[in-house]
Design an enzyme around this catalytic site. Structure first.
Site, PDB file in Angstrom:
ATOM      1  N   LYS A   1     -12.196  87.074 -41.808  1.00  0.00           N
ATOM      2  CA  LYS A   1     -13.194  87.365 -42.707  1.00  0.00           C
ATOM      3  C   LYS A   1     -13.774  86.263 -43.449  1.00  0.00           C
ATOM      4  O   LYS A   1     -14.494  85.388 -42.894  1.00  0.00           O
ATOM      5  CB  LYS A   1     -12.720  88.600 -43.523  1.00  0.00           C
TER       6      LYS A   1
ATOM      7  N   ASP B   1      -0.456  89.890 -43.310  1.00  0.00           N
ATOM      8  CA  ASP B   1      -1.946  89.981 -42.775  1.00  0.00           C
ATOM      9  C   ASP B   1      -2.774  90.051 -44.110  1.00  0.00           C
ATOM     10  O   ASP B   1      -3.077  90.786 -44.948  1.00  0.00           O
ATOM     11  CB  ASP B   1      -2.253  91.195 -42.051  1.00  0.00           C
TER      12      ASP B   1
ATOM     13  N   PHE C   1      -3.820  98.753 -41.978  1.00  0.00           N
ATOM     14  CA  PHE C   1      -4.865  98.403 -40.898  1.00  0.00           C
ATOM     15  C   PHE C   1      -5.060  97.128 -40.350  1.00  0.00           C
ATOM     16  O   PHE C   1      -4.959  96.188 -41.364  1.00  0.00           O
ATOM     17  CB  PHE C   1      -6.279  98.664 -41.573  1.00  0.00           C
TER      18      PHE C   1
HETATM   19  C1  LIG Z   1     -10.584  93.655 -41.246  1.00  0.00           C
HETATM   20  C2  LIG Z   1      -9.141  93.508 -40.893  1.00  0.00           C
HETATM   21  C3  LIG Z   1      -8.622  93.241 -39.836  1.00  0.00           C
HETATM   22  C4  LIG Z   1      -9.238  93.234 -38.359  1.00  0.00           C
HETATM   23  O1  LIG Z   1     -10.249  92.050 -38.386  1.00  0.00           O
HETATM   24  P1  LIG Z   1     -11.604  92.246 -37.439  1.00  0.00           P
HETATM   25  O2  LIG Z   1     -12.181  90.668 -37.765  1.00  0.00           O
HETATM   26  O3  LIG Z   1     -12.338  93.304 -37.942  1.00  0.00           O
HETATM   27  O4  LIG Z   1     -10.841  92.207 -36.261  1.00  0.00           O
HETATM   28  C5  LIG Z   1      -7.434  93.100 -39.721  1.00  0.00           C
HETATM   29  N1  LIG Z   1      -6.700  93.225 -40.802  1.00  0.00           N
HETATM   30  C6  LIG Z   1      -6.807  93.403 -42.015  1.00  0.00           C
HETATM   31  C7  LIG Z   1      -6.053  93.700 -43.467  1.00  0.00           C
HETATM   32  C8  LIG Z   1      -8.316  93.576 -41.966  1.00  0.00           C
HETATM   33  O5  LIG Z   1      -8.984  93.921 -43.319  1.00  0.00           O
END
Ligand SMILES: *Cc1c(COP(=O)(O)O)cnc(C)c1O
Length: 405
Positions: free
Chosen positions: A252, A223, A138
């Protein structure tokens, strides 16, 4: 149905399936609904609220900055951006950083950087660059990002998708090695898959991936939007295997639970492929966001949120594993990043989540079978003990009902 839920449901797109609770206020690890009922937030907006709701230092800083300077174009320098980027680079061992707002934008930035680096530095032929991602990933919701997803619901109805992505099995190091060719620009990976269901790859996987990437002149992009900034008990989850990725994506918690703030960080030779006009964002790196990001990092270090996460996460994990019930298939996690996999023969994760909500504990299911627990990192042991009591009771109650029927 409450009037407020009705209004939101009538005028709002149905792209979420919220629990039937209307939140109006938050402080530290608690939120309150519109009837005044208090809840322990064990979800913390997918780790965006690692500092807790309305952290006093962040609120103080926002009050001051809001009255001073908020948004200017990146066409001007500000007193806030440099110190933020310097702090982020020093803390993560990266050389340069590019500020965006949401995680998805920073991932898009990473994709663009990796592709341009492949053409300009690695020497890949025009439009041939490939990026390898993992099954179960994700990385956000944009068209390019869902093009990398193997989750049908994230893709269905949204094609056509851009080309240049390849998927390998998460955790399978041989599959990664086999997928690499002369056109491979980057390997994009989550050190632990959050939305995928708190999936931890085999020990040594990230280290081996780092070595393979280095040997093949492929960028390793971690990520850490969800796993970074203390969530797994280290500043970065990559540190558990002493891995230093070429590129890193943060988001985040970087916004301190106040604003969307994200960063793409990288080695100098990667970041230097960007020249003025190549890429940008109206809001990315604005002085308010930069001030919040810097303070969020400072608090993270000064309050040792990673250390708390390691200690309390270890405790919570052990206590959860000690619950003896056929309803629980597995408990896995690292730091305060924990998934309880519910035995799908007996119940869905949503049932557990709703029962916990009625007892004043907010969590969220992921993938129908996993209850995710990721509280603010400022949580205390007594609050964790209270949460454990609720979880034990809910599981015991569901066991009783199951045996009686
Ligand atoms: C939440 C998340 C994203 C996307 O972030 P947004 O601020 O919602 O666009 C990308 N990668 C990971 C691992 C995430 O948990």
């Amino acid at each position: 149905m409450s009037k407020r839920i009705e209004l939101e449901t009538r005028y709002g797109a149905r792209n979420y399936h919220p629990l039937p609770v209307v939140l109006t206020r938050g402080e530290a690890v608690f939120v309150w609904d519109d009837t005044g009922k208090r809840y322990l937030d064990m979800m913390s907006a997918y780790s965006a609220v690692s500092h807790g709701h309305a952290h006093p230092r962040l609120i103080e800083l926002v009050r001051e900055q809001v009255g001073t300077l908020n948004i200017v174009s990146r066409g001007f320098h500000t007193d806030k951006l440099g110190p933020f980027l310097e702090r982020a680079c020093r803390l993560t061992g990266q050389e340069m950083a590019l500020p965006m707002n949401t995680g998805a934008e920073a991932i898009e930035t990473a994709i663009k950087a990796a592709r341009k680096w492949a053409y300009e530095v690695k020497g890949v032929a025009a439009d041939e660059a490939e990026i390898i991602a993992c099954t179960g990933n994700f990385h956000g919701r944009t068209i390019a990002i869902v093009a990398m997803s193997d989750e049908p619901q994230y893709r269905d109805g949204f094609g056509p998708f851009p080309a240049g992505f390849r998927l390998v099995e998460y955790g399978d190091i041989d599959a990664l090695e086999a997928a690499i060719n002369g056109n491979t620009a980057a390997f994009l990976v989550e050190p632990i898959q959050g939305e995928g269901g708190i999936v931890i790859p085999p020990d040594g996987y990230l280290k081996a991936a780092e070595e393979i990437c280095r040997r093949n002149d492929v960028l390793m992009i971690a990520d850490e939007i969800q796993t970074g900034l203390g969530r797994t008990g280290k500043m970065l989850a990559c540190e558990h295997e002493d891995v230093h990725p070429d590129c890193l994506v943060l988001g985040k918690a970087l916004g301190g639970g106040v604003l969307p703030v994200s960063l793409f960080l990288a080695r100098r030779d990667v970041m230097e492929v960007f020249t003025p006009g190549d890429h940008g964002s109206t809001f990315g790196g604005n002085p308010l966001a930069a001030a919040v990001g810097l303070e969020a990092l400072n608090i993270m270090v000064e309050e040792d949120l990673a250390g708390r996460s390691a200690e309390l996460g270890d405790y919570l994990l052990r206590q959860l594993r000690a619950i003896d019930s056929p309803l629980i298939r597995e408990v896995r996690g690292r730091g305060l990043f924990i998934g309880i996999e519910i035995e799908s023969k007996f119940a869905g994760a949503r049932e557990v989540v709703e029962a916990l909500m009625h007892r004043g504990l907010l969590s969220k299911e992921t993938h129908e079978t996993v209850v995710r627990l990721a509280p603010p990192l400022v949580i205390g042991k007594s609050e964790i003990d209270w949460a454990l009591e609720q979880i034990r009771d809910v599981i015991a109650e569901m066991d009783r009902i199951r045996l009686a029927s």
